[in-house]
Design a protein around this motif. Structure first.
Motif, PDB file in Angstrom:
ATOM      1  N   TYR A  31     -29.088  21.687  37.521  1.00 27.82           N
ATOM      2  CA  TYR A  31     -28.267  20.933  38.450  1.00 27.82           C
ATOM      3  C   TYR A  31     -26.884  21.555  38.615  1.00 27.82           C
ATOM      4  O   TYR A  31     -25.914  20.876  38.926  1.00 27.82           O
ATOM      5  N   GLY A  32     -26.815  22.840  38.365  1.00 28.44           N
ATOM      6  CA  GLY A  32     -25.590  23.570  38.635  1.00 28.44           C
ATOM      7  C   GLY A  32     -24.536  23.443  37.557  1.00 28.44           C
ATOM      8  O   GLY A  32     -23.399  23.863  37.765  1.00 28.44           O
ATOM      9  N   GLN A  33     -24.890  22.859  36.435  1.00 29.31           N
ATOM     10  CA  GLN A  33     -23.917  22.717  35.370  1.00 29.31           C
ATOM     11  C   GLN A  33     -23.809  24.027  34.600  1.00 29.31           C
ATOM     12  O   GLN A  33     -24.804  24.704  34.367  1.00 29.31           O
ATOM     13  N   SER A  34     -22.595  24.365  34.205  1.00 27.60           N
ATOM     14  CA  SER A  34     -22.397  25.598  33.451  1.00 27.60           C
ATOM     15  C   SER A  34     -22.832  25.389  32.007  1.00 27.60           C
ATOM     16  O   SER A  34     -22.900  24.259  31.512  1.00 27.60           O
ATOM     17  N   LEU A  35     -23.152  26.486  31.336  1.00 27.87           N
ATOM     18  CA  LEU A  35     -23.558  26.415  29.937  1.00 27.87           C
ATOM     19  C   LEU A  35     -22.371  26.019  29.062  1.00 27.87           C
ATOM     20  O   LEU A  35     -21.229  26.406  29.330  1.00 27.87           O
ATOM     21  N   LYS A  37     -20.188  26.486  25.966  1.00 24.17           N
ATOM     22  CA  LYS A  37     -19.890  27.608  25.071  1.00 24.17           C
ATOM     23  C   LYS A  37     -19.663  27.109  23.645  1.00 24.17           C
ATOM     24  O   LYS A  37     -18.887  26.180  23.427  1.00 24.17           O
ATOM     25  N   LEU A  38     -20.343  27.754  22.712  1.00 26.31           N
ATOM     26  CA  LEU A  38     -20.227  27.401  21.301  1.00 26.31           C
ATOM     27  C   LEU A  38     -20.214  28.662  20.448  1.00 26.31           C
ATOM     28  O   LEU A  38     -20.783  29.686  20.833  1.00 26.31           O
ATOM     29  N   THR A  39     -19.590  28.559  19.288  1.00 21.46           N
ATOM     30  CA  THR A  39     -19.641  29.646  18.312  1.00 21.46           C
ATOM     31  C   THR A  39     -20.252  29.122  17.017  1.00 21.46           C
ATOM     32  O   THR A  39     -19.898  28.046  16.551  1.00 21.46           O
ATOM     33  N   VAL A  40     -21.185  29.875  16.459  1.00 20.02           N
ATOM     34  CA  VAL A  40     -21.690  29.627  15.107  1.00 20.02           C
ATOM     35  C   VAL A  40     -21.108  30.731  14.234  1.00 20.02           C
ATOM     36  O   VAL A  40     -21.403  31.914  14.433  1.00 20.02           O
ATOM     37  N   ARG A  41     -20.266  30.337  13.298  1.00 15.98           N
ATOM     38  CA  ARG A  41     -19.587  31.307  12.438  1.00 15.98           C
ATOM     39  C   ARG A  41     -20.347  31.446  11.122  1.00 15.98           C
ATOM     40  O   ARG A  41     -20.462  30.510  10.341  1.00 15.98           O
ATOM     41  N   PHE A  42     -20.914  32.624  10.896  1.00 21.41           N
ATOM     42  CA  PHE A  42     -21.564  32.887   9.614  1.00 21.41           C
ATOM     43  C   PHE A  42     -20.495  32.976   8.522  1.00 21.41           C
ATOM     44  O   PHE A  42     -19.333  33.278   8.798  1.00 21.41           O
ATOM     45  N   LEU A  67     -26.836  25.812  26.284  1.00 22.27           N
ATOM     46  CA  LEU A  67     -25.794  26.302  25.391  1.00 22.27           C
ATOM     47  C   LEU A  67     -25.595  27.808  25.531  1.00 22.27           C
ATOM     48  O   LEU A  67     -26.559  28.568  25.607  1.00 22.27           O
ATOM     49  N   ASP A  68     -24.350  28.219  25.562  1.00 28.48           N
ATOM     50  CA  ASP A  68     -23.980  29.630  25.531  1.00 28.48           C
ATOM     51  C   ASP A  68     -23.431  29.888  24.131  1.00 28.48           C
ATOM     52  O   ASP A  68     -22.263  29.611  23.847  1.00 28.48           O
ATOM     53  N   VAL A  69     -24.299  30.366  23.240  1.00 34.47           N
ATOM     54  CA  VAL A  69     -23.962  30.469  21.817  1.00 34.47           C
ATOM     55  C   VAL A  69     -23.541  31.886  21.446  1.00 34.47           C
ATOM     56  O   VAL A  69     -24.229  32.858  21.764  1.00 34.47           O
TER      57      VAL A  69
END
Length: 334
Positions: A31-35, A37-42, A67-69
């Motif tokens: 529906y046109g929504q942007s991803l 953004k997330l960070t997973v920090r090791f 999700l843009d991981v």
């Protein structure tokens, strides 16, 4: 063909194509929504243990959840946990035993998925250095690093096994220097993750080391897990669920095909690793994965947490044990 008829057919075709495209896209993207953004920090540098997350990334499981991981290296569990508590990171991935200590110290963080019920740690020495049990550590030079799990747990380990720490020369050094110091025999023993550093270092040295598994000597503590701050989880419960759902799919695929997972991990290594070493690391990782029957991957049992917390308290790692729901939650697993 009449102009109006032609225009109508083109409009229908475009509409049909758009419908099919939307149907095949992730719900949030359709529906046109942007991803998001997330960070997973090791909590450490890249290694084979992290392959399941890269499988989820490469196969589009995170993107399918909207999700843009970004998966990023870290520099120690305590540093990552403090960053989470301060709101400077979204998610952390590292040993749950470190989170247990952090929560007991008052940090507002929580484990939302547990991928190893027992951290596969060991201590190694060259074949000509006697090492059959913890007491053999006395009289030897042991390298430890800030944020390294065994280094954080050396005192509880010594207490459980009646080891006199004053007889061990603890040498604190940067994590990147430990392996070279060991290989050049400037230190006698070093701790490793059996699923990561051990196959790597044995390959470089071309020998099989003497190994003691700390789990055989009373130090069975919770291993790899996903951390999040309490505030982030409360404010973004659906985001947490999406991340864990996609990560579980990565674990599922890595368990089904470890060699494929190792090949995917190889593409993302900052420092290239030999294929057979990555194969060994990933194989050891998936074998130790927490996938209880009838439960989602990462499900956490009260008994596992209670055992680790009791050990930490008995050995002075923590002073008090809080209610279990302060340490972990299964609410985001599906």
């Amino acid at each position: 063909m009449k102009p109006k008829t032609k225009v109508m057919k083109i409009a229908i075709a475009v509409s049909l194509l758009a419908t099919l495209t939307m149907a095949g896209a992730p719900e949030n993207v359709a529906y046109g929504q942007s991803l998001e953004k997330l960070t997973v920090r090791f909590t450490w540098k890249l290694k084979g243990e992290y392959a399941p997350l890269y499988v989820a990334l490469e196969k589009g499981y995170y993107k399918a959840e909207g999700l843009d991981v970004q998966l990023a290296e870290g520099n120690g569990a305590q540093n990552v946990l403090k960053a989470l508590a301060a709101g400077n990171e979204n998610f952390g991935y590292g040993p749950a035993v470190a989170a247990a200590q952090a929560v007991s110290q008052g940090l507002p963080v929580k484990v939302v998925a547990l991928y190893q019920t027992s951290a596969p740690m060991g201590v190694i020495a060259y074949p000509d250095t006697p090492l059959k049990g913890p007491k053999d550590l006395e009289g030897k030079r042991l390298a430890i690093s800030v944020g390294e799990t065994f280094g954080d747990m050396i005192r509880p380990f010594a207490r459980v096994n009646n080891v006199d720490l004053s007889k061990i020369q603890l040498i604190q050094m940067d994590a990147s220097a430990r392996t070279m110091q060991f290989l050049t025999r400037k230190i006698d023993v070093m701790s490793v993750y059996l699923s990561n550093e051990l196959p790597q270092i044995e390959k470089r040295a071309g020998v099989k080391f003497n190994v003691i598994k700390v789990t055989d000597f009373g130090l069975s503590v919770l291993g790899s897990s996903m951390y999040v701050s309490n505030a982030f989880a409360e404010q973004n419960p659906e985001t947490v669920k999406k991340l864990l759902r996609a990560t579980a799919k990565g674990y599922r695929d890595a368990m089904a095909n470890p060699k494929e997972a190792a090949k995917i991990m190889a593409k993302h290594m900052v420092v290239a690793e030999q294929p057979d070493v990555l194969d060994a690391q990933v194989e050891a990782t998936v074998v130790s994965t927490n996938a209880p029957a009838g439960k989602p991957i990462g499900w956490q049992a009260d008994a596992d947490w209670q055992a680790t917390l009791n050990l930490l308290k008995e050995t002075g790692g923590i002073t008090d044990i809080k209610p279990l729901n302060a340490y972990f939650s299964n609410a985001y697993l599906q």
